[in-house]
Write an enzyme that holds these catalytic residues in place. Structure first.
Site: not given
Length: 192
Positions: A23, A46, A61, A117, A130, A169
């Site tokens: 399944r 968050q 970052h 990261h 995340y 950026k």
């Protein structure tokens, strides 16, 4: 849940049990006690998700103030995920670890506060999910260039290079040695 230490102290691979049959599959993607059992005291505030195409590189970052710890995973596709220690005063400053995360093994990576990261998509598409320990703060958003030769990340080859797309950026981020030391996360503060 099996928890595996990496070559960077504090960065952990979480290997959940995946239950599959004709399944499909079932996997538990988060349980509060997993990190606590590994000695990590994390509270998440968050959740984020991104979708990217093959060859997209996001990162590297970090936040200068209120550094984020991140529990990262891939819900669809595969990425090569990287953590770099940018904590000033850390014994492993400037070192990196990379792990392939995918929707088959469903492994997760715990990246402590004070690490930069980033990831590169190695499947046709990937949904990257995340959890963060602090809120995103655009005023202290910072980063390190993905191809910093002093760090030496061994990104996967994707036909002509490590990445085929990144934001302007991210492409313009400074090298680690160009970072203002006063603006880097401090090892002793993050570890306190």
């Amino acid at each position: 849940m099996n928890i595996v230490e990496t070559r960077l102290p504090g960065v952990l691979i979480l290997q959940p049990k995946v239950f599959g049959d004709e399944r499909g599959f079932f996997v538990e993607t988060f349980r509060e006690g997993w990190l606590a059992d590994a000695g990590v005291n994390a509270r998440f505030v968050q959740d984020n998700q991104s979708r990217s195409a093959r060859g997209v590189l996001r990162g590297l970052h970090y936040q200068r103030r209120n550094p984020q710890g991140k529990l990262v995973r891939v819900s669809r596709g595969a990425v090569f995920d990287v953590a770099v220690d940018v904590r000033l005063g850390s014994p492993s400053f400037g070192r990196w670890v990379g792990v392939t995360l995918d929707d088959v093994r469903h492994e997760m990576l715990w990246i402590p506060p004070g690490f930069a990261h980033g990831f590169c998509v190695i499947s046709e598409q990937a949904d990257f999910v995340y959890k963060c320990t602090t809120y995103y703060d655009p005023e202290t958003d910072a980063g390190v260039r993905w191809d910093d030769p002093a760090i030496g990340i061994e990104w996967p080859e994707l036909g002509g290079g490590a990445a085929t797309a990144m934001s302007a950026k991210d492409f313009a981020l400074p090298l680690l040695h160009e970072q203002e030391p006063a603006r880097l996360p401090r090892f002793e503060e993050v570890m306190a």
